[in-house]
Design a protein around this motif. Structure first.
Motif: not given
Length: 470
Positions: A430-448
């Motif tokens: 669960t912790w790993i899945w949540m961190q992957i989700l957080s990282l993916a959204c961080l990339i989207v946020s930076l790109v935007a």
């Protein structure tokens, strides 16, 4: 009455004759239905009418996937956040009255301060942006009538400044509503208005398709060619991703909305229902507006097909759509400003608990008034209106602000708070899945953010203060 009791009554903004809740505050009466209205008011903005433009940049495949994906991500993170209203137990723990309180309880004082900068920064930015957007919709009504009388070739340009002043006067009055608990009727009206102008946009799109057929569309959006370079295509794609991501953002007011709910059934269970209902309703309208709008206009979809005049006729229906936008944003402004007002007033009452100007409540014809509340809230509305008039490109800045704060407020803090409260073991699945989700959204946020920065730079180069013109 003792000072402590008068302070509690003054802080809540209610009369002392009403019943109190288990924490000593006025008994909460909100339900999942009123919370759903708050959520829809906060989530569905006039940006729903720009989703056709986002589809034109992303295309059928990426546009549909992006909308669905961010709907799921927002719902998931919001449901996690509902369990953080009380700490350490989500049902019997101590209440957190605001998003910042929840961060402080679960993540400590440092992240509390960082959260405050992000949350209040984005709320101030959005309220300024709403001032500009509402003025543009008001001006669009006047322009629509001008086009009807003089033809579509005439510019019919009007200054937005007078409409901003009108908006500010109305907001000064509405801002005297003491707190979130009293906002339910306005949220219901605002939610109805958001559905109304969305339906008008959908109906006009269907009519356009029936009359002219489906516009020129593509699976991948506007193709690269003589009129669009590969670099420009990339910038527009980044900007569209940011628009869609931020379109679902409301986590920064979720705890404040949850604090309006009665305690039985448990607040987290009611809020989960409200969150699911609000986001699903928003997604349906987002999909319909994006898909039908893109089908109607194709790759030539305007940024907003009501204020951007994707439609001219029937002019009266376009006018009604813009009136609905204005009414909706009047309510949405209040929903997003209440956490700011609450922070200012709670801080002042803690600093000057003996000052009657700050703590004393007056009753006038059934309305509750407070001298400090009137002065501080009116001052806030005036200052934000002046900023909106001074910087007519502020909506571009709001895009950057939204892109920059999407990840911390809608993803990082909800996930980290849930991990802390649920005591999820580090490196577990669960912790790993949540961190992957957080990282993916961080990339989207930076790109935007990168895409929004380019648009902001372009606007700054040509801006003139107090020269906002539609």
């Amino acid at each position: 009455m003792q000072v402590g009791s008068s302070f509690a009554v003054a802080e809540s903004g209610y009369l002392p004759s009403e019943k109190f809740d288990d924490d000593g505050r006025i008994k909460r009466t909100g339900t999942w239905k009123s919370a759903t209205a708050h959520i829809i008011t906060a989530v569905i903005g006039s940006g729903v009418l720009s989703l056709a433009w986002c589809f034109a940049q992303l295309g059928w495949i990426a546009g549909s996937i992006t909308l669905a994906l961010f709907s799921v991500i927002t719902m998931y993170n919001s449901i996690l956040l509902t369990d953080c209203y009380r700490s350490p137990d989500p049902v019997t723990g101590t209440r957190n009255y605001s998003y910042m309180d929840a961060v402080k309880s679960n993540l400590g004082p440092l992240q509390y301060k960082l959260c405050g900068i992000a949350q209040y920064g984005v709320l101030v930015g959005i309220t300024i942006g709403y001032t500009t957007t509402t003025a543009i919709s008001m001006a669009a009504i006047k322009r629509s009538n001008c086009f009807h009388k003089q033809g579509h070739e005439v510019g019919c340009h009007v200054s937005n400044n007078m409409f901003m002043v009108i908006f500010a006067v109305i907001q000064i009055i509405l801002s005297q509503i003491p707190n979130f608990h009293k906002l339910s009727p306005i949220s219901v009206v605002a939610a109805i208005m958001s559905f109304s102008y969305s339906l008008i946009g959908i109906g006009l799109s269907i009519a356009k398709i029936a009359e002219h057929g489906i516009g020129k569309t593509s699976l991948t959006g506007i193709p690269v060619g003589p009129n669009l370079s590969g670099m420009e295509k990339m910038w527009r794609t980044f900007s569209a991703l940011g628009d869609v991501a931020f379109a679902y953002s409301f986590c920064f007011v979720l705890i404040e909305i949850q604090d309006t709910l009665k305690s039985s059934p448990p607040e987290n269970k009611q809020m989960k229902v409200a969150t699911a209902a609000g986001i699903m309703a928003s997604t349906v309208f987002y999909m319909l507006c994006g898909v039908l709008g893109y089908a109607a206009f194709g790759n030539d979809a305007p940024g907003n097909f009501l204020t951007g005049f994707g439609f001219y006729d029937p002019y009266w229906l376009v006018d009604i759509g813009n009136i609905c936008i204005v009414i909706h944003l009047l309510g949405a402004y209040q929903v997003l400003a209440q956490p700011l007002f609450g922070f200012m007033e709670t801080s002042s009452k803690k600093k000057w608990p003996q000052n009657k100007l700050v703590t004393r409540e007056y009753s006038l014809c059934g309305f509750e008034l407070n001298t400090f509340r009137f002065a501080s809230r009116a001052s806030y509305v005036i200052v934000t209106t002046i900023i909106a008039m001074l910087f007519p490109f502020f909506n571009d800045f709001v895009g950057l602000l939204g892109a920059g704060t999407f990840w911390p407020l809608s993803v990082y803090f909800p996930i980290e708070m849930y991990i802390s409260q649920a005591k999820i073991r580090k490196y577990s699945f669960t912790w790993i899945w949540m961190q992957i989700l957080s990282l993916a959204c961080l990339i989207v946020s930076l790109v935007a953010a990168v895409g929004s920065t380019r648009g902001l730079i372009t606007s700054v180069e040509s801006f003139k203060p107090f020269q906002s013109v539609s």
